[in-house]
Design a protein around this motif. Structure first.
Motif, mmCIF file in Angstrom:
data_model
loop_
_atom_site.group_PDB
_atom_site.id
_atom_site.type_symbol
_atom_site.label_atom_id
_atom_site.label_comp_id
_atom_site.label_asym_id
_atom_site.label_seq_id
_atom_site.Cartn_x
_atom_site.Cartn_y
_atom_site.Cartn_z
ATOM 1 N N VAL A 211 0.859 -1.118 -0.073
ATOM 2 C CA VAL A 211 -0.128 0.023 -0.052
ATOM 3 C C VAL A 211 1.024 1.395 0.039
ATOM 4 O O VAL A 211 0.802 2.302 -1.051
ATOM 5 N N LYS A 212 1.808 1.277 0.726
ATOM 6 C CA LYS A 212 2.577 2.376 1.091
ATOM 7 C C LYS A 212 3.556 2.748 -0.173
ATOM 8 O O LYS A 212 3.833 3.847 -0.688
ATOM 9 N N SER A 213 4.177 1.532 -0.878
ATOM 10 C CA SER A 213 5.075 1.735 -2.190
ATOM 11 C C SER A 213 4.308 1.642 -3.179
ATOM 12 O O SER A 213 4.728 2.173 -4.432
ATOM 13 N N GLY A 214 2.910 1.618 -3.262
ATOM 14 C CA GLY A 214 2.223 1.778 -4.537
ATOM 15 C C GLY A 214 2.575 0.426 -5.462
ATOM 16 O O GLY A 214 2.393 0.940 -6.469
ATOM 17 N N THR A 215 2.674 -0.650 -4.997
ATOM 18 C CA THR A 215 3.013 -1.716 -5.644
ATOM 19 C C THR A 215 2.071 -2.133 -6.904
ATOM 20 O O THR A 215 2.421 -2.362 -8.152
ATOM 21 N N TYR A 216 0.919 -1.865 -6.640
ATOM 22 C CA TYR A 216 -0.218 -2.128 -7.417
ATOM 23 C C TYR A 216 -0.775 -0.862 -8.262
ATOM 24 O O TYR A 216 -2.118 -1.054 -8.879
#
Length: 301
Positions: A211-216
């Motif tokens: 969520v924090k790194s914007g993986t998706y």
């Protein structure tokens, strides 16, 4: 004799002066060449710096950059770029399609009232459900909460279908769902606060990191590009094949929230029974997601 010595002395002096002048000229030329060289290097460095700055300034940022990021698709998805979220018992013969936007107030109203009825049918294997998640409210109302929440839903789906369904329900709940004009789901902290109510996600470090790194994020943009699929431009929308299902409206009258929920559940049941026939008792549990290699009967439509 003395005159000749004087002349020779003067000649020697002139030669020394001329030689000294030549040496000075060479030094001056060398100095000018060094100054020019240093200036050229300086100009090139400045030009290079300006060029780098221009390139950096023109690089896409935010969600535009997400379109070009490496695509990471959540587990339990299939189809082109992982944009087919098909959940339920693999032996279910029918597929109900559900179109939603996380910021949509009408979607929240449906989920808060009749959402459990849908999940009950899904769990009993009455049909599979394909979710198509839109983010058009970001464009209408401004902000990025729909896209951020969709990316977080991708992280939940990667944990498992049950986590996805529970997290989606929590995002739509009366406890958390914000007014559509309030872009609350644009904040990671808010998305993680909601996730703390989902057992599979509470304290799940992999989920939190995603969520924090914007993986998706890139995957969320691929989902966003499905807007208008099958002609659907509003949410919530329900489809069976190419047929758009009509959810009966609740009469405008003064009723309690409990009465509203009961009417909403009855109307959803009426719509589903009309389309799929009366419900059968029992059935296998759902939420297992699409089996590897299984084709979605709604794919490409």
């Amino acid at each position: 004799m003395s005159n000749r010595k004087d002349q020779d002395g003067k000649q020697a002096a002139r030669e020394r002066i001329r030689a000294e002048r030549e040496r000075q000229k060479k030094k001056d030329r060398l100095r000018r060449q060094l100054v020019v060289a240093v200036s050229v290097v300086g100009v090139l460095a400045v030009a290079g710096g300006i060029g780098f700055a221009v390139v950096k300034a023109n690089e896409p940022t935010g969600w535009e950059a997400a379109k070009e990021a490496k695509l990471v698709t959540p587990a339990h998805t299939q189809g082109k770029n992982g944009t087919e979220i098909l959940l339920g018992d693999k032996n279910a013969k029918e597929t109900l399609e559900v179109f939603e936007d996380v910021r949509c107030p009408a979607c929240a109203a449906f989920e808060q009232s009749a959402g459990k009825e849908l999940l009950k049918d899904l769990g009993q294997g009455r049909f599979k459900v394909r979710y198509t998640m839109y983010t058009f409210i970001d464009g209408m109302s401004g902000g990025e909460g729909s896209k951020k929440a969709l990316s977080a839903l991708g992280a939940a789906l990667n944990v498992g279908p049950d986590a996805f369904l529970k997290y989606k329900s929590a995002l739509y709940s009366t406890k958390y769902h914000p007014d559509e004009r309030e872009d609350l789901y644009a904040k990671d902290s808010e998305l993680l606060k909601v996730a703390a109510d989902v057992p599979e996600l509470k304290g799940n470090k992999a989920f939190e990191t995603a969520v924090k790194s914007g993986t998706y994020n890139r995957w969320a943009m691929e989902m966003t590009a499905l807007f208008g699929r099958k002609g659907v431009r509003g949410t919530p929308t329900f489809m069976h094949g190419d047929k758009k299902l009509v959810l009966p409206e609740i009469p405008q009258q003064q009723i309690t929230q409990e009465q509203y929920d009961q009417l909403a559940q009855a109307n959803f049941r009426k719509m589903i029974d009309k389309e799929f026939g009366p419900a059968k008792n029992g059935g296998p549990g759902g939420g297992k997601g699409i089996a590897p290699g299984e084709k979605d009967p709604t794919a490409g439509k």
